[in-house]
Structures are given as C-alpha cells and as structure tokens.
Design a protein around this motif. Structure first.
Motif, short mmCIF file in Angstrom:
data_model
loop_
_atom_site.label_atom_id
_atom_site.label_comp_id
_atom_site.label_asym_id
_atom_site.label_seq_id
_atom_site.Cartn_x
_atom_site.Cartn_y
_atom_site.Cartn_z
N UNK A 195 0.80 -1.22 0.00
CA UNK A 195 0.00 0.00 0.00
C UNK A 195 0.83 1.28 0.00
N UNK A 196 2.10 1.16 -0.31
CA UNK A 196 2.91 2.38 -0.30
C UNK A 196 3.50 2.67 -1.69
N UNK A 197 2.83 2.20 -2.68
CA UNK A 197 3.28 2.48 -4.05
C UNK A 197 4.34 1.50 -4.53
N UNK A 198 4.83 0.64 -3.60
CA UNK A 198 5.83 -0.35 -3.97
C UNK A 198 5.11 -1.62 -4.44
N UNK A 199 4.59 -1.55 -5.64
CA UNK A 199 3.76 -2.67 -6.11
C UNK A 199 4.61 -3.70 -6.83
N UNK A 200 5.38 -4.44 -6.02
CA UNK A 200 6.28 -5.43 -6.60
C UNK A 200 5.53 -6.57 -7.24
N UNK A 201 4.65 -7.17 -6.52
CA UNK A 201 3.94 -8.33 -7.03
C UNK A 201 2.54 -8.37 -6.42
N UNK A 202 1.63 -7.57 -6.94
CA UNK A 202 0.29 -7.50 -6.35
C UNK A 202 -0.45 -8.83 -6.38
N UNK A 203 -0.04 -9.72 -7.30
CA UNK A 203 -0.70 -11.03 -7.35
C UNK A 203 -0.40 -11.86 -6.09
N UNK A 204 0.63 -11.40 -5.32
CA UNK A 204 0.99 -12.13 -4.10
C UNK A 204 0.23 -11.64 -2.88
N UNK A 205 -0.69 -10.71 -3.08
CA UNK A 205 -1.38 -10.14 -1.92
C UNK A 205 -2.18 -11.20 -1.16
N UNK A 206 -3.00 -11.94 -1.90
CA UNK A 206 -3.79 -12.98 -1.22
C UNK A 206 -2.90 -14.07 -0.63
N UNK A 207 -1.92 -14.62 -1.41
CA UNK A 207 -1.06 -15.65 -0.81
C UNK A 207 -0.35 -15.15 0.45
N UNK A 208 0.12 -13.89 0.42
CA UNK A 208 0.83 -13.36 1.60
C UNK A 208 -0.10 -13.28 2.81
N UNK A 209 -1.31 -12.79 2.57
CA UNK A 209 -2.27 -12.70 3.68
C UNK A 209 -2.64 -14.08 4.20
N UNK B 200 -2.17 -19.63 -2.82
CA UNK B 200 -2.20 -19.06 -1.46
C UNK B 200 -2.65 -20.06 -0.43
N UNK B 201 -3.72 -20.80 -0.75
CA UNK B 201 -4.25 -21.78 0.21
C UNK B 201 -3.23 -22.90 0.45
N UNK B 202 -2.58 -23.33 -0.63
CA UNK B 202 -1.58 -24.41 -0.49
C UNK B 202 -0.46 -23.98 0.45
N UNK B 203 0.11 -22.81 0.17
CA UNK B 203 1.22 -22.34 1.01
C UNK B 203 0.74 -22.14 2.45
N UNK B 204 -0.45 -21.55 2.56
CA UNK B 204 -1.00 -21.27 3.89
C UNK B 204 -1.19 -22.54 4.70
N UNK B 205 -1.69 -23.60 4.06
CA UNK B 205 -1.92 -24.84 4.80
C UNK B 205 -0.59 -25.49 5.22
N UNK B 206 0.40 -25.39 4.34
CA UNK B 206 1.73 -25.92 4.68
C UNK B 206 2.29 -25.22 5.91
N UNK B 207 2.20 -23.90 5.90
CA UNK B 207 2.72 -23.12 7.03
C UNK B 207 1.89 -23.39 8.29
N UNK B 208 0.59 -23.52 8.09
CA UNK B 208 -0.30 -23.82 9.23
C UNK B 208 0.11 -25.14 9.90
N UNK B 209 0.39 -26.15 9.06
CA UNK B 209 0.78 -27.46 9.60
C UNK B 209 2.10 -27.36 10.36
#
Lengths: 207, 250
Positions: free
Chosen positions: A34-48, A125-134
């Motif tokens: 959100x500070x104009x540094x839009x490196x990879x906006x497609x990663x927003x959901x996976x990151x969250x 995003x869900x795949x990475x998230x579940x891995x990290x969750x485990x």
C-alpha cells in the motif's frame, strides 16, 4: 476439552506479546502493498493467507511462562489425544476463517489495487497457507518462549521468502507443473503427515 | 502420606509420574485401584495437585483461571472455591503479581475446589509465612477429616509432616529407603549420643562425630541400647533423613 480451549481464547489476551513479537508482520504487508511499492500485487492474497496460516496472531495467548500444552493441560482430566485433537480442531477452524478473511480483504483491496484473485492464485495461497499452518502446529511441542520464537520466525521466514522472491517461487512451481490442484493436493498430503506426526509425538513424548 | 528426601531424590519426578506427565521407566502405577494411564481421565478428575512452581496462566486473575478450570473438572464447586478464597484472603490480581505463598495457596484452593479424593502436594509449604502455613496445614487436616481422602505430600519441612501425615516414605536417589507409619518411626528410630569409641561399635544408619562425643541414629528396638552408656531419645524425621542420607560422617 474444546470448551476449555475456547475459554482460554476468551480469558487470555496479551496485546503486549502480540505487539512485541509478531505485530510487525501486518505492517510489512501494508508497506509492501500500500505504499506504491507494487512489486507483485498477485501475491497479496497468498501473503495474507500465509500470514493467517502461520497462526502468528496466536502469540497473544502466550505469556512466555505458562507451559499450557506440556504441563498444565496434561495435568488436568484430559488425555493427550484429546488435548491435541482439540488444539488442532480449533486452529484448523481458525485457519479456514483466516483464509476467508484473507480472501475478503483481498477482494476489497482489489477494487483499488491491481490484485489478481483468479483461481490459480487462490489455490497457490491456500496451499502455502496450509503448509505453514501445519508447521506452525508443531509449536505445542516447545517451551513457551521457544514457541513464541518459532511462530515469529516461521511467519517472518515464510513471508520473507514469498515476498522477496517476488513471483519467482510461483513461476518455478508452474515450470515444474506443481500448480493449482496438484500443489493443493501435495500441501494437504504434507499437512496431514505433519499433523499425524505431531500428534504421535505429542502423545508419546514426555518432556 | 508424607514423602521426604533430599534434593534430587526423585520426589517431584514421582509426582509427575503419578500425573502421567513423565513416563515411568519400569513398574506399574495404580491409583484408586486403576491403571493411571488407561484410566487417566477419570483418575485425574479425582486428583488435585499443587506444584512447587505455579502452573497457571500468570497474566490471568485467580477467578479467570478458576473459570477455565471449572470447565475441566466434573465436580467443581464454586461455593467452596469462594469460601476458600475468603478464608485465605486470596487477592484478586494477576497471578504474576501474587506472592509465592499466595500462588501456592491459589493452587491449593483449586486442588480442593473440585472435591478431589487425592491431593498431590509437591513442596506446598515452601515459601509460606508461618501464619499462612499454619492455616494451610489446618485446612489440610480438615480436608483429611472429611472422609475417604488421601494426601501425598512431599516436603523438606519435616515438622509439617509430623503434624499431618500418618505414614512417611523416605526417597533416596530414586529408591524408597523406608515407608512407615509415623508412630512406628518413633519406636523404630532412636537418636543416640555417646562416646565416639562406643558408637563406632553400634550398627547405626548414620553418625556424626563431634568434639567430645558422637551422635547417630539407630534402627531397631530401644531395648537393644539399654545396656550401653549412652543417651537415647526418639529420632525426629529430620534426624532420620539427615543421618540416612549422609551415612557415616566424621
């Protein structure tokens, strides 16, 4: 046992622990997207989703002293299997809610940011998230302070890897055809293995 | 039952084994006639415990912890909890801010509030001031007077055990040296003072040489010593523990 877990959530809230150890991570996302540094906006959901998946916010339940899962709860009239299942079930429920919240935030953010929310990115995003969750569930094996450090480090490392590599990780996975449902399947299989391993370890180990 | 022994003898480990927090290397544990692993949940519902270190959430107030614990025990009694809080004057502030004695008292109140039939107390009187300690021991006696109830009480303060225990076990380096009725102990163990040369000839469980004489503990009948020129008196628990642990010491 589940009601005890819920009561713990209700009665315990340590904002200080949260802000001290992991409060920085949501800020990282704000600065990243959100500070104009839009490196990879497609990663927003996976990151969250990864952020919620790491259960980073559960640190607010940890005072760094009380050994809930290795000392207190096993002293009460609960079996270790019951404690573990309850621990997992509640966190799994929270993980699902975390994914839904991530999607909702991403959806609203997509109204004014160039955020891609197509199926492939959501599955990624869900795949990475579940891995990290485990992986984050292993924290119940550790002493309280080590558990805080573990969750903090896991969140930091996973977000760092995801964001610093920009879209490289996603592209590499696409190149080796580990994508979409395949990635999700692998993630769930690994997660299941980790969950069973964690449960067996918790049941048999006496620190 | 009182459990005595020097630091590292295994008292806390034994308590942890009873609660299935530590696995026993060998042997079998039965509580209320049931296997302590197979019947873990039903057994723990009938057990109250007090550890030397506070196991409860330090950031919560006693009533908040009690609210959580009341969900765990099937026979939690709020009225009894409130009565005990009043009796001991427990402060309603975060557990981290309570004194060591108050933390111990809170654990004790929790242990009693679900009508446990067996109390496991690991060094419960350590850190208590004399007034609270006396109240604690009185409440323990009241508890025991209430019927089919037992207390397993480990401590270094052997005088506490002389007040409440009817049986004492002495643990030394993981082994039970003896397990006796308190009344039997005073008949069986004698503190003997005599000249060094004389005591050297008596089979003592331990003795210590002083400048002018020697002192030791004898295990056996008092009549065995009647013919000897020595002073004999019943050995206290502390005497027994001291001499049994140290053995023959010059």
């Amino acid at each position: 046992m589940f009601s005890v877990e819920l009561a713990l959530f209700k009665e315990r809230f340590l904002l200080k622990s949260f802000l001290t150890y992991v409060g920085i991570y949501p800020l990282v996302l704000v600065f990243q997207f959100f500070t104009g540094n839009e490196g990879a906006p497609q990663l927003f959901f996976p990151a969250l989703a990864v952020l919620f998946g790491s259960s980073f916010w559960l640190v607010f339940l940890n005072d760094g002293k009380t050994d809930s899962y290795r000392r207190l709860l096993p002293s009460l009239p609960f079996g270790r299997s019951e404690i573990y299942l309850s621990h997992f079930a509640l966190r799994f429920l929270l993980w699902i809610i975390g994914c839904l919240i991530s999607y909702a935030i991403s959806f609203f953010a997509s109204l004014f940011l160039d955020i891609q929310l197509d199926l492939s990115h959501v599955l990624y995003g869900i795949s990475l998230s579940f891995g990290i969750f485990s992986l984050s569930n292993l924290s119940l094996q550790f002493k309280p302070m080590i558990s805080i450090a573990y969750l903090g480090a896991l969140t930091g490392l996973s977000l760092g890897l995801l964001l610093s590599a920009n879209n490289l990780l996603m592209q590499e996975l696409q190149n080796i055809h580990l994508w979409g449902p395949t990635l999700l399947g692998i993630s769930f299989a690994l997660g299941l293995f980790l969950t069973v391993f964690n449960g067996v370890l918790y049941r048999w180990r006496r620190p | 039952m009182g459990l005595i022994g020097e630091n590292g003898a295994g008292k806390t480990t034994l308590m942890k084994i009873l609660l299935n927090l530590v696995r026993a290397e060998e042997g079998q544990v039965k509580i209320f006639g049931k296997d302590h692993v197979k019947e873990e949940i039903t057994i723990k519902d009938r057990i109250g415990f007090v550890f030397e270190e506070n196991p409860y959430y330090e950031n919560l107030k006693p009533s908040q912890v009690a609210k959580i614990l009341s969900l765990a025990y099937s026979r939690w009694d709020w009225n009894y909890y409130r009565d005990l809080v009043k009796l001991f004057g427990l402060s309603e502030k975060p557990i981290a801010k309570l004194s060591k004695g108050q933390k111990m008292i809170f654990s004790f109140i929790v242990a009693l509030s679900h009508h446990a039939e067996l109390l496991l107390l690991d060094e419960p009187t350590a850190g208590l001031d004399p007034v609270v300690r006396r109240e604690f021991l009185n409440e323990l006696r009241n508890y025991l007077a209430g019927g089919d109830r037992s207390v397993f009480f480990s401590t270094h303060i052997t005088t506490d055990l002389e007040l409440v225990a009817d049986k004492i076990a002495f643990l030394h380096k993981g082994n039970i040296l003896f397990s006796e009725d308190v009344d039997e102990l005073s008949n069986k163990y004698h503190l003997v003072r005599a000249e060094k040369s004389l005591l050297m000839k008596v089979d003592l469980i331990g003795y210590e040489e002083k400048k002018t004489h020697a002192i030791g503990v004898y295990e056996g009948e008092r009549s065995d010593l009647e013919t000897l020129p020595c002073s004999v008196e019943p050995a206290s628990l502390e005497d027994i523990m001291y001499f049994a642990t140290r053995g023959r010491h010059v």
